[in-house]
Design an enzyme around this catalytic site. Structure first.
Site, PDB file in Angstrom:
ATOM      1  N   GLU A 184       0.777  -1.279  -0.073  1.00 42.68           N
ATOM      2  CA  GLU A 184      -0.018   0.079   0.012  1.00 42.68           C
ATOM      3  C   GLU A 184       0.880   1.459  -0.118  1.00 42.68           C
ATOM      4  O   GLU A 184       1.746   1.319   0.585  1.00 42.68           O
ATOM      5  CB  GLU A 184      -0.754  -0.035   1.300  1.00 42.68           C
ATOM      6  CG  GLU A 184      -1.976   0.473   1.190  1.00 42.68           C
ATOM      7  CD  GLU A 184      -2.027   2.048   1.412  1.00 42.68           C
ATOM      8  OE1 GLU A 184      -2.602   3.155   0.984  1.00 42.68           O
ATOM      9  OE2 GLU A 184      -1.160   2.454   2.485  1.00 42.68           O
ATOM     10  N   ASP A 191      -6.818   6.773  -7.801  1.00 42.61           N
ATOM     11  CA  ASP A 191      -8.227   6.756  -7.837  1.00 42.61           C
ATOM     12  C   ASP A 191      -8.851   8.200  -7.159  1.00 42.61           C
ATOM     13  O   ASP A 191      -8.508   8.569  -6.107  1.00 42.61           O
ATOM     14  CB  ASP A 191      -8.802   5.630  -6.936  1.00 42.61           C
ATOM     15  CG  ASP A 191      -8.049   4.273  -7.420  1.00 42.61           C
ATOM     16  OD1 ASP A 191      -7.881   4.290  -8.524  1.00 42.61           O
ATOM     17  OD2 ASP A 191      -7.946   3.284  -6.734  1.00 42.61           O
ATOM     18  N   LYS A 205     -17.019  10.169  -4.930  1.00 39.53           N
ATOM     19  CA  LYS A 205     -18.200  10.616  -3.866  1.00 39.53           C
ATOM     20  C   LYS A 205     -18.065  10.946  -2.903  1.00 39.53           C
ATOM     21  O   LYS A 205     -16.789  10.945  -2.082  1.00 39.53           O
ATOM     22  CB  LYS A 205     -18.866   9.302  -3.713  1.00 39.53           C
ATOM     23  CG  LYS A 205     -19.633   8.627  -4.788  1.00 39.53           C
ATOM     24  CD  LYS A 205     -20.347   7.492  -4.446  1.00 39.53           C
ATOM     25  CE  LYS A 205     -20.880   6.646  -5.506  1.00 39.53           C
ATOM     26  NZ  LYS A 205     -21.279   5.194  -5.262  1.00 39.53           N
ATOM     27  N   ASP A 261      -7.168  13.352 -14.140  1.00 36.72           N
ATOM     28  CA  ASP A 261      -7.970  13.741 -15.125  1.00 36.72           C
ATOM     29  C   ASP A 261      -9.358  14.405 -14.533  1.00 36.72           C
ATOM     30  O   ASP A 261     -10.133  14.742 -15.205  1.00 36.72           O
ATOM     31  CB  ASP A 261      -8.444  12.611 -16.024  1.00 36.72           C
ATOM     32  CG  ASP A 261      -9.362  11.826 -15.507  1.00 36.72           C
ATOM     33  OD1 ASP A 261      -9.082  11.386 -14.132  1.00 36.72           O
ATOM     34  OD2 ASP A 261     -10.542  11.468 -16.074  1.00 36.72           O
TER      35      ASP A 261
HETATM   36  C1  LIG Z   1      -6.095   4.343 -11.925  1.00 39.03           C
HETATM   37  S1  LIG Z   1      -4.718   3.133 -11.799  1.00 39.03           S
HETATM   38  C2  LIG Z   1      -3.164   4.195 -12.360  1.00 39.03           C
HETATM   39  C3  LIG Z   1      -2.201   3.278 -12.687  1.00 39.03           C
HETATM   40  C4  LIG Z   1      -0.781   4.023 -13.386  1.00 39.03           C
HETATM   41  N1  LIG Z   1      -0.351   5.198 -12.350  1.00 39.03           N
HETATM   42  C5  LIG Z   1      -1.470   4.683 -14.430  1.00 39.03           C
HETATM   43  O1  LIG Z   1      -1.315   5.981 -14.561  1.00 39.03           O
HETATM   44  O2  LIG Z   1      -1.456   4.120 -15.463  1.00 39.03           O
HETATM   45  C6  LIG Z   1      -4.289   3.303  -9.994  1.00 39.03           C
HETATM   46  C7  LIG Z   1      -3.438   2.182  -9.559  1.00 39.03           C
HETATM   47  O3  LIG Z   1      -3.153   2.251  -8.223  1.00 39.03           O
HETATM   48  C8  LIG Z   1      -3.259   1.027  -7.554  1.00 39.03           C
HETATM   49  N2  LIG Z   1      -3.539   1.659  -6.132  1.00 39.03           N
HETATM   50  C9  LIG Z   1      -4.471   2.136  -5.606  1.00 39.03           C
HETATM   51  N3  LIG Z   1      -4.493   2.429  -4.378  1.00 39.03           N
HETATM   52  C10 LIG Z   1      -3.388   2.093  -4.120  1.00 39.03           C
HETATM   53  C11 LIG Z   1      -2.631   2.081  -2.802  1.00 39.03           C
HETATM   54  N4  LIG Z   1      -3.378   2.806  -1.714  1.00 39.03           N
HETATM   55  N5  LIG Z   1      -1.501   1.399  -2.684  1.00 39.03           N
HETATM   56  C12 LIG Z   1      -0.941   1.058  -3.758  1.00 39.03           C
HETATM   57  N6  LIG Z   1      -1.551   1.092  -5.108  1.00 39.03           N
HETATM   58  C13 LIG Z   1      -2.798   1.611  -5.261  1.00 39.03           C
HETATM   59  C14 LIG Z   1      -4.375   0.454  -8.187  1.00 39.03           C
HETATM   60  O4  LIG Z   1      -4.320  -0.839  -8.061  1.00 39.03           O
HETATM   61  C15 LIG Z   1      -4.093   0.762  -9.738  1.00 39.03           C
HETATM   62  O5  LIG Z   1      -3.068  -0.115 -10.292  1.00 39.03           O
END
Ligand SMILES: C[S@@+](CC[C@H](N)C(=O)[O-])C[C@H]1O[C@@H](n2cnc3c(N)ncnc32)[C@H](O)[C@@H]1O
Length: 202
Positions: free
Chosen positions: A88, A111, A115, A147
């Site tokens: 994480e 992410d 919401k 975005d």
């Molecule tokens: C929307 S994707 C973007 C991936 C990459 N940075 C890109 O722009 O192509 C978000 C990524 O972050 C990972 N992720 C989300 N929250 C996370 C966290 N707290 N710790 C580690 N990875 C995380 C998700 O599994 C996902 O692969």
């Protein structure tokens, strides 16, 4: 009986999850360290690592399938300066990365948790900024892209209220900065990304 998953090639499996990493022991060469938080399928990290062989890259991702993809991508391209950590992001910053160890931190297309009831899950807020300030070297940088307009404004606001980092300008093509997998996908859908760049205040 539980079985332990064998590590992937280039995967960084900490010996101890409760102490700062001895980073030098995981990379073949000394060099500036860049960290890609939530690296996804890893296009950005792999292209950066190919372009900057003298720098080390740590990609952090919680999903095993994506970790495997990045590890195998690094192996296929023969990149010795990439390590992938399945963990994480905030935990990594708060517990595993040593103080003052990182030259640049990248948080790209995270992410946005749109919401209101989920806003507390957003990574970009005070505890994250405090952890970023701690792990960055003096003048080390945080680079962020999204975005999502409302999340971008939220990040600008949180950054503005945090005195440990100062905002820098970021002109397009100011330096080599490859697109991420999500960026390519979102731009193809007509979405526009905005970026924030900040430096640790000395
Ligand atoms: C929307 S994707 C973007 C991936 C990459 N940075 C890109 O722009 O192509 C978000 C990524 O972050 C990972 N992720 C989300 N929250 C996370 C966290 N707290 N710790 C580690 N990875 C995380 C998700 O599994 C996902 O692969």
């Amino acid at each position: 009986m539980t079985s332990v998953r064998p590590p992937e090639p280039n995967e960084l499996v900490p010996l101890d999850y409760f102490s700062p990493l001895d980073l030098a022991s995981y990379f073949n060469k000394d060099g500036p360290l860049e960290v890609d938080l939530g690296c996804g399928d890893g296009r950005f990290t792999l292209e950066m690592a190919e372009n900057y062989p003298e720098r080390n890259f740590l990609a952090v991702e919680r999903l095993l399938g994506r970790v495997r993809k990045v590890c195998r991508g690094a192996e296929r391209r023969g990149l010795e300066n990439v390590r992938v950590l399945r963990l994480e992001s905030l935990y990594t910053l708060e517990w595993l990365l040593p103080e003052g160890s990182v030259d640049r931190l990248h948080l790209l297309c995270p992410d946005p948790w749109p919401k209101v009831k989920h806003h507390r899950r957003r990574l970009f807020q005070r505890p994250f900024l405090q952890a970023v300030q701690r792990v960055l070297k003096q003048k080390g940088e945080l680079l962020f892209k999204t975005d999502h307009e409302e999340y971008f404004e939220w990040c600008e606001e949180h950054l503005g209220e945090f005195s440990g980092l100062e905002r820098l300008s970021w002109e397009e093509d100011e330096f080599f900065y490859p697109k991420t997998d999500f960026q390519i996908q979102w731009e193809a859908e007509g979405k526009h990304l905005q970026g924030l760049r900040a430096r640790r205040v000395v």
